[in-house]
Design an enzyme around this catalytic site. Sequence first.
Site, short mmCIF file in Angstrom:
data_model
loop_
_atom_site.label_atom_id
_atom_site.label_comp_id
_atom_site.label_asym_id
_atom_site.label_seq_id
_atom_site.Cartn_x
_atom_site.Cartn_y
_atom_site.Cartn_z
N ILE A 10 0.88 -1.21 -0.07
CA ILE A 10 0.05 0.11 -0.02
C ILE A 10 0.74 1.35 0.32
O ILE A 10 0.38 2.20 -0.46
CB ILE A 10 -0.94 0.26 1.30
N ASN A 23 -2.54 1.58 15.55
CA ASN A 23 -3.03 1.32 16.77
C ASN A 23 -3.45 2.39 17.53
O ASN A 23 -3.04 3.70 17.24
CB ASN A 23 -2.00 0.47 17.80
N VAL A 32 1.41 -2.87 8.52
CA VAL A 32 1.40 -1.94 7.58
C VAL A 32 1.65 -0.60 8.32
O VAL A 32 2.21 0.25 7.70
CB VAL A 32 -0.05 -2.15 6.86
N ASP A 33 1.19 -0.51 9.49
CA ASP A 33 1.87 0.57 10.38
C ASP A 33 3.17 0.89 10.19
O ASP A 33 3.53 2.07 9.88
CB ASP A 33 1.10 0.37 11.78
N SER A 121 -7.20 -5.18 10.36
CA SER A 121 -7.44 -6.08 11.51
C SER A 121 -6.92 -7.48 11.16
O SER A 121 -7.01 -8.40 11.91
CB SER A 121 -8.96 -6.08 12.12
N GLY A 123 -4.20 -8.66 10.29
CA GLY A 123 -2.75 -9.13 10.72
C GLY A 123 -2.62 -9.41 12.01
O GLY A 123 -3.04 -10.25 12.45
P1 ADP Z 1 -3.77 -5.03 12.18
O1 ADP Z 1 -3.30 -4.78 13.36
O2 ADP Z 1 -5.01 -3.87 11.76
O3 ADP Z 1 -4.10 -6.30 12.09
P2 ADP Z 1 -1.47 -5.27 10.39
O4 ADP Z 1 -0.72 -4.11 9.77
O5 ADP Z 1 -0.79 -6.34 11.07
O6 ADP Z 1 -2.88 -4.62 11.01
O7 ADP Z 1 -2.26 -5.84 9.15
C1 ADP Z 1 -3.25 -5.38 8.35
C2 ADP Z 1 -3.41 -6.07 7.03
O8 ADP Z 1 -2.26 -5.20 6.24
C3 ADP Z 1 -2.83 -7.44 6.95
O9 ADP Z 1 -4.16 -7.95 6.12
C4 ADP Z 1 -1.51 -7.39 6.36
O10 ADP Z 1 -1.22 -8.60 5.65
C5 ADP Z 1 -1.37 -6.34 5.74
N1 ADP Z 1 -0.30 -5.38 5.39
C6 ADP Z 1 0.93 -5.36 6.08
N2 ADP Z 1 1.75 -4.77 5.71
C7 ADP Z 1 1.39 -4.00 4.38
C8 ADP Z 1 1.80 -3.39 3.18
N3 ADP Z 1 2.77 -3.10 3.13
N4 ADP Z 1 0.92 -3.11 2.27
C9 ADP Z 1 -0.60 -3.54 2.15
N5 ADP Z 1 -0.88 -4.52 3.14
C10 ADP Z 1 -0.16 -4.86 4.34
#
Ligand code: ADP
Length: 171
Positions: A10, A23, A32-33, A121, A123
């Site tokens: 993303i 968070n 992703v954060d 959510s 991940g």
């Molecule tokens: P949460 O804490 O809301 O679960 P995460 O970041 O762990 O957030 O995951 C949310 C979603 O983003 C997951 O489906 C994960 O696979 C996805 N994700 C992680 N990194 C990226 C990225 N760089 N681009 C797009 N999606 C991502």
Amino acid sequence: MQIELVAGDITERHVDAIVNAANSGLLGGAGVDGAIHRVGGPEVLAACRELRAGPLRDGLPTGQAVATTAGRLPARWVIHTVGPVYAADSDRSALLRSCYVASLRVADVLGAATVAFPLISAGVYGWPVQDAIRQALTALRAADTWVATARLVLFDDSRLELAQQVLNQPR
Ligand code: ADP
């Protein structure tokens, strides 16, 4: 609003706004954060710190959304939202859908026409992927917004395939 499904990272999306599955502390984290803060750089963190010092002293509540600059990202803004942690014994799906709706509301205020969403959510927060996709599409389809295009960015091809199946299922 047109809903598009794509696979990939993303942080590489050239859209008006990308949504961060943050968070409530807003100061970065895993998944992703972490990627958004890494690519967005110090400007994003500084903007989040400012929110924490002022209007969001206690953090951003689950299901709500707030915008900052996108720093060095190709997007113009980051819309931070906090998904619920999955719990098998309680239904938090309204909060999950609220993340999408609240993010679109913020996008409307910004005047963002294209918005990219991660699968919130699904991940670290443990939401089962297929249901996370279903909740995302339900919320996006029902949203009343000026946003022209919502792009759901699935992290890999298998999730993209699953999302395409869910999108094409009869409602
Ligand atoms: P949460 O804490 O809301 O679960 P995460 O970041 O762990 O957030 O995951 C949310 C979603 O983003 C997951 O489906 C994960 O696979 C996805 N994700 C992680 N990194 C990226 C990225 N760089 N681009 C797009 N999606 C991502």
